[in-house]
Design an enzyme around this catalytic site. Structure first.
Site, PDB file in Angstrom:
ATOM      1  N   ARG A 164       3.023  -4.703  16.767  1.00  0.00           N
ATOM      2  CA  ARG A 164       1.623  -4.268  16.614  1.00  0.00           C
ATOM      3  C   ARG A 164       0.689  -5.367  17.130  1.00  0.00           C
ATOM      4  O   ARG A 164      -0.384  -5.091  17.655  1.00  0.00           O
ATOM      5  CB  ARG A 164       1.327  -3.948  15.137  1.00  0.00           C
ATOM      6  CG  ARG A 164       2.207  -2.830  14.588  1.00  0.00           C
ATOM      7  CD  ARG A 164       2.048  -2.659  13.088  1.00  0.00           C
ATOM      8  NE  ARG A 164       2.427  -3.861  12.360  1.00  0.00           N
ATOM      9  CZ  ARG A 164       2.280  -4.032  11.055  1.00  0.00           C
ATOM     10  NH1 ARG A 164       1.742  -3.070  10.322  1.00  0.00           N
ATOM     11  NH2 ARG A 164       2.661  -5.142  10.447  1.00  0.00           N
ATOM     12  N   ASP A 178      -2.252  -8.493  11.800  1.00  0.00           N
ATOM     13  CA  ASP A 178      -3.610  -8.954  11.481  1.00  0.00           C
ATOM     14  C   ASP A 178      -4.063 -10.122  12.350  1.00  0.00           C
ATOM     15  O   ASP A 178      -5.261 -10.413  12.412  1.00  0.00           O
ATOM     16  CB  ASP A 178      -3.681  -9.360  10.006  1.00  0.00           C
ATOM     17  CG  ASP A 178      -3.346  -8.202   9.087  1.00  0.00           C
ATOM     18  OD1 ASP A 178      -3.775  -7.081   9.391  1.00  0.00           O
ATOM     19  OD2 ASP A 178      -2.646  -8.411   8.089  1.00  0.00           O
ATOM     20  N   SER A 217       0.825  -1.217   0.000  1.00  0.00           N
ATOM     21  CA  SER A 217       0.000   0.000   0.000  1.00  0.00           C
ATOM     22  C   SER A 217       0.857   1.264   0.000  1.00  0.00           C
ATOM     23  O   SER A 217       0.546   2.234  -0.712  1.00  0.00           O
ATOM     24  CB  SER A 217      -0.985   0.006   1.176  1.00  0.00           C
ATOM     25  OG  SER A 217      -0.322  -0.227   2.394  1.00  0.00           O
ATOM     26  N   HIS A 221      -1.871  -8.884   1.898  1.00  0.00           N
ATOM     27  CA  HIS A 221      -1.570  -7.601   2.562  1.00  0.00           C
ATOM     28  C   HIS A 221      -2.720  -7.296   3.521  1.00  0.00           C
ATOM     29  O   HIS A 221      -2.992  -8.095   4.417  1.00  0.00           O
ATOM     30  CB  HIS A 221      -1.345  -6.535   1.476  1.00  0.00           C
ATOM     31  CG  HIS A 221      -0.803  -5.226   1.955  1.00  0.00           C
ATOM     32  ND1 HIS A 221      -0.051  -5.102   3.104  1.00  0.00           N
ATOM     33  CD2 HIS A 221      -0.910  -3.963   1.438  1.00  0.00           C
ATOM     34  CE1 HIS A 221       0.271  -3.815   3.263  1.00  0.00           C
ATOM     35  NE2 HIS A 221      -0.237  -3.111   2.283  1.00  0.00           N
ATOM     36  N   HIS A 263       5.771 -12.801   7.585  1.00  0.00           N
ATOM     37  CA  HIS A 263       5.969 -11.419   7.137  1.00  0.00           C
ATOM     38  C   HIS A 263       7.137 -11.367   6.161  1.00  0.00           C
ATOM     39  O   HIS A 263       8.093 -12.135   6.293  1.00  0.00           O
ATOM     40  CB  HIS A 263       6.251 -10.489   8.326  1.00  0.00           C
ATOM     41  CG  HIS A 263       6.025  -9.048   7.984  1.00  0.00           C
ATOM     42  ND1 HIS A 263       7.015  -8.260   7.452  1.00  0.00           N
ATOM     43  CD2 HIS A 263       4.928  -8.280   8.056  1.00  0.00           C
ATOM     44  CE1 HIS A 263       6.525  -7.055   7.234  1.00  0.00           C
ATOM     45  NE2 HIS A 263       5.253  -7.042   7.580  1.00  0.00           N
TER      46      HIS A 263
HETATM   47  C1  LIG Z   1       3.122 -12.185   4.589  1.00  0.00           C
HETATM   48  C2  LIG Z   1       3.593 -13.172   3.541  1.00  0.00           C
HETATM   49  C3  LIG Z   1       2.886 -12.874   2.214  1.00  0.00           C
HETATM   50  C4  LIG Z   1       5.096 -13.016   3.342  1.00  0.00           C
HETATM   51  O1  LIG Z   1       5.470 -13.804   2.242  1.00  0.00           O
HETATM   52  P1  LIG Z   1       6.982 -14.195   1.949  1.00  0.00           P
HETATM   53  O2  LIG Z   1       7.873 -13.022   2.173  1.00  0.00           O
HETATM   54  O3  LIG Z   1       7.005 -14.809   0.596  1.00  0.00           O
HETATM   55  O4  LIG Z   1       7.276 -15.261   3.098  1.00  0.00           O
HETATM   56  P2  LIG Z   1       8.354 -16.415   3.138  1.00  0.00           P
HETATM   57  O5  LIG Z   1       9.579 -16.043   2.380  1.00  0.00           O
HETATM   58  O6  LIG Z   1       8.503 -16.806   4.560  1.00  0.00           O
HETATM   59  O7  LIG Z   1       7.610 -17.587   2.324  1.00  0.00           O
HETATM   60  C5  LIG Z   1       8.260 -18.841   2.104  1.00  0.00           C
HETATM   61  C6  LIG Z   1       7.200 -19.896   1.922  1.00  0.00           C
HETATM   62  O8  LIG Z   1       6.444 -20.020   3.139  1.00  0.00           O
HETATM   63  C7  LIG Z   1       5.063 -19.879   2.868  1.00  0.00           C
HETATM   64  N1  LIG Z   1       4.405 -19.154   3.983  1.00  0.00           N
HETATM   65  C8  LIG Z   1       4.720 -17.927   4.462  1.00  0.00           C
HETATM   66  N2  LIG Z   1       3.840 -17.582   5.433  1.00  0.00           N
HETATM   67  C9  LIG Z   1       2.978 -18.621   5.550  1.00  0.00           C
HETATM   68  C10 LIG Z   1       1.837 -18.837   6.372  1.00  0.00           C
HETATM   69  N3  LIG Z   1       1.392 -17.930   7.227  1.00  0.00           N
HETATM   70  N4  LIG Z   1       1.173 -20.023   6.231  1.00  0.00           N
HETATM   71  C11 LIG Z   1       1.613 -20.959   5.356  1.00  0.00           C
HETATM   72  N5  LIG Z   1       2.663 -20.782   4.536  1.00  0.00           N
HETATM   73  C12 LIG Z   1       3.339 -19.626   4.643  1.00  0.00           C
HETATM   74  C13 LIG Z   1       5.016 -19.025   1.618  1.00  0.00           C
HETATM   75  O9  LIG Z   1       3.744 -19.161   0.966  1.00  0.00           O
HETATM   76  C14 LIG Z   1       6.176 -19.601   0.822  1.00  0.00           C
HETATM   77  O10 LIG Z   1       5.762 -20.846   0.298  1.00  0.00           O
HETATM   78  P3  LIG Z   1       6.248 -21.351  -1.162  1.00  0.00           P
HETATM   79  O11 LIG Z   1       7.742 -21.310  -1.121  1.00  0.00           O
HETATM   80  O12 LIG Z   1       5.682 -22.726  -1.265  1.00  0.00           O
HETATM   81  O13 LIG Z   1       5.677 -20.369  -2.136  1.00  0.00           O
HETATM   82  C15 LIG Z   1       3.297 -14.629   3.999  1.00  0.00           C
HETATM   83  O14 LIG Z   1       3.935 -14.875   5.214  1.00  0.00           O
HETATM   84  C16 LIG Z   1       1.826 -14.932   4.095  1.00  0.00           C
HETATM   85  O15 LIG Z   1       1.186 -15.308   3.080  1.00  0.00           O
HETATM   86  N6  LIG Z   1       1.205 -14.812   5.330  1.00  0.00           N
HETATM   87  C17 LIG Z   1      -0.209 -15.010   5.511  1.00  0.00           C
HETATM   88  C18 LIG Z   1      -0.987 -13.787   5.050  1.00  0.00           C
HETATM   89  C19 LIG Z   1      -0.795 -12.624   5.986  1.00  0.00           C
HETATM   90  O16 LIG Z   1      -0.890 -12.753   7.192  1.00  0.00           O
HETATM   91  N7  LIG Z   1      -0.560 -11.438   5.426  1.00  0.00           N
HETATM   92  C20 LIG Z   1      -0.435 -10.199   6.181  1.00  0.00           C
HETATM   93  C21 LIG Z   1       0.962  -9.713   6.193  1.00  0.00           C
HETATM   94  S1  LIG Z   1       1.151  -8.280   7.240  1.00  0.00           S
END
Ligand SMILES: CC(C)(COP(=O)(O)OP(=O)(O)OC[C@H]1O[C@@H](n2cnc3c(N)ncnc32)[C@H](O)[C@@H]1OP(=O)(O)O)[C@@H](O)C(=O)NCCC(=O)NCCS
Length: 441
Positions: free
Chosen positions: A327, A373, A241, A271, A318
């Site tokens: 937070r 969140d 954002s 997000h 994250h």
């Molecule tokens: C926030 C987020 C998008 C960060 O993504 P990222 O930087 O790519 O995170 P990572 O490098 O740790 O990801 C590595 C792997 O772990 C997975 N992973 C990360 N968080 C996960 C979670 N909460 N549940 C399951 N799998 C998760 C990713 O999907 C990725 O899988 P892949 O290699 O099979 O594609 C991710 O943690 C997520 O999807 N969280 C849940 C949604 C969420 O809470 N979003 C709000 C963020 S403030």
């Protein structure tokens, strides 16, 4: 309210001179290397932006102008009888780098009150959408409808000089922020409360008035809104954002257009939409297990089921943070103080005890800890706001303060159009054979 505007201009000019000198002397210095993998992986870890209002430390979490959330709770002015900081004060801090006085904060509340009347066509535009349109769709539409009021766009059209960009962007940001609570509350009342709207209460601060417009008069809920609207404002510049607002603003699209674009990014489930996903996931778990007080073991089984279906556990992980999000902790503290016995709050605590080891055991997740969140929905449910599809709008109202302050800094420092270099897979293959280059000129 000229004080904040003048102080911002003074600080921006001072910083602009520092940046000029700094670049003259050090502009050619290398700040790091970029690996091929990073350009395929969402540019993680590439430093490519300057964003003044906040800075994220992967271990410590967010700091706003150097202050952590507990420090903000201590230092920023509060409402009479309240304990949580007023977001008006954080806006002042992000914009000027200085901690405001009570009088500064009251002046902002007053200024936003004065600018808060929403033109009728904005409501008519929202009314043209079906009521079941997602609240974020209605919110973004309303922000675009507000754009007809843009001073920046008007002045640009009339031939505004570059040196004045910051000033009209400031006027737009102030008016937009002032109008967001009424617009957001309209969407809530329209979708969930039969369209019966409530008039603003001029005695209240920005957050308490927002709670009032939504139809929540509980004093604790008003305190929660002050905390909520403070902690969701900003998370440095690279998140979707903030970066989108900044990118679109770099084309000299006015603050309304830039903010609407940023909100379209916030509406994504990875997000801002994650806050609705968390509570939806908890409600589904309660239904599937048949209790609103699941045990740690039952939660663990449900988490494993979620993962086995190829889904993410919402609220965990994250892109930058590597520890529990402060937070999350601030909201957990609020819950401990005000509603420790609520089953949904207790479930959130149990999820916190259960999820990280399971995610850690997968071996691929960089951060198994909760983000902002993971907690927000439980508090909203506690005070009776169960319409989780609406939660991202609350996040959006708060985020306006951070991303618009960030945008003002970009205009204040005269930052140019953003335009990174992109490549094709074919050009990467050619580069690997030594036939091409993949870096920009
Ligand atoms: C926030 C987020 C998008 C960060 O993504 P990222 O930087 O790519 O995170 P990572 O490098 O740790 O990801 C590595 C792997 O772990 C997975 N992973 C990360 N968080 C996960 C979670 N909460 N549940 C399951 N799998 C998760 C990713 O999907 C990725 O899988 P892949 O290699 O099979 O594609 C991710 O943690 C997520 O999807 N969280 C849940 C949604 C969420 O809470 N979003 C709000 C963020 S403030």
């Amino acid at each position: 309210m000229e004080k904040m505007k003048n102080l911002f201009k003074q600080k921006a000019d001072q910083t602009a001179t520092e940046v000029k000198d700094l670049l003259k002397e050090h502009g050619a210095k290398k700040i790091g290397e970029v690996h091929l993998s990073q350009i395929f992986q969402g540019m993680r870890g590439i430093t490519g932006l300057v964003y003044e209002t906040s800075l994220l430390d992967s271990q410590e979490g967010i700091r706003f102008r150097g202050f952590s959330i507990p420090e903000l709770q201590q230092k920023l002015p509060k409402a009479k009888g309240g304990n949580e900081p007023l977001p008006e004060g954080l806006f002042y801090l992000m914009l000027t780098g200085e901690v405001p006085s009570e009088a500064d904060v009251q002046a902002i509340s007053e200024e936003w009150r004065k600018r808060g009347t929403v033109p009728a066509h904005v409501y008519a535009t929202v009314d043209a959408l079906p009521k079941d349109a997602h609240p974020m769709t209605q919110f973004i539409t309303a922000v675009l409808a507000l754009q007809t009021e843009s001073q920046f766009a008007k002045k640009y059209n009339e031939g505004m000089a570059k040196k004045d960009y910051w000033s009209y962007a400031y006027e737009d940001a102030m008016t937009l922020i002032a109008r967001l609570p009424a617009v957001a509350a309209y969407i809530y009342r329209r979708k969930y409360k039969g369209g019966k709207t409530i008039d603003s209460d001029p005695k209240l601060d920005w957050s308490a008035n927002f709670a009032h417009l939504l139809g929540f008069e509980n004093e604790q809920f008003k305190e929660l809104m002050r905390l909520y609207l403070t902690i969701h404002t900003d998370h440095e510049g690279g998140n979707v954002s903030a970066h989108t607002t900044y990118l679109v603003g770099s084309a000299l699209s006015d603050p309304y257009l830039a903010f609407a674009a940023g909100m379209a990014g916030l509406a994504g489930p990875l997000h801002g939409l994650a806050n609705q996903e968390v509570i939806k996931w908890i409600f589904e778990m309660q239904k599937s297990i048949g209790t609103d007080q699941p045990t740690g073991e039952q939660i663990a089984d449900y988490v494993k089921k979620t993962l086995s279906e190829g889904k993410v556990v919402p609220g965990y992980g994250h892109a930058v943070l590597r520890k529990t999000d402060p937070r999350f902790s601030a909201q957990a503290e609020f819950a401990k103080k005000h509603c420790p016995h609520d089953p949904i709050v207790q479930t959130v605590t149990k999820i916190y005890e259960t999820v990280p080891p399971i995610l850690q055991s997968l071996g691929k997740i960089k951060n198994p800890w909760p983000n902002v969140d993971a907690h927000s929905g439980a508090l909203l449910v506690h005070y009776g706001m169960k319409e989780y599809e609406y939660y991202t709008v609350l996040f959006g109202v708060s985020r306006a303060l951070g991303v618009l302050a960030g945008l003002l800094w970009a205009r204040g420092l005269g930052f140019p159009l953003e335009r990174p270099k992109s490549v094709t897979v074919e050009s990467v293959k050619k580069w690997l054979k030594g036939d091409d280059q993949i870096w920009g000129d």
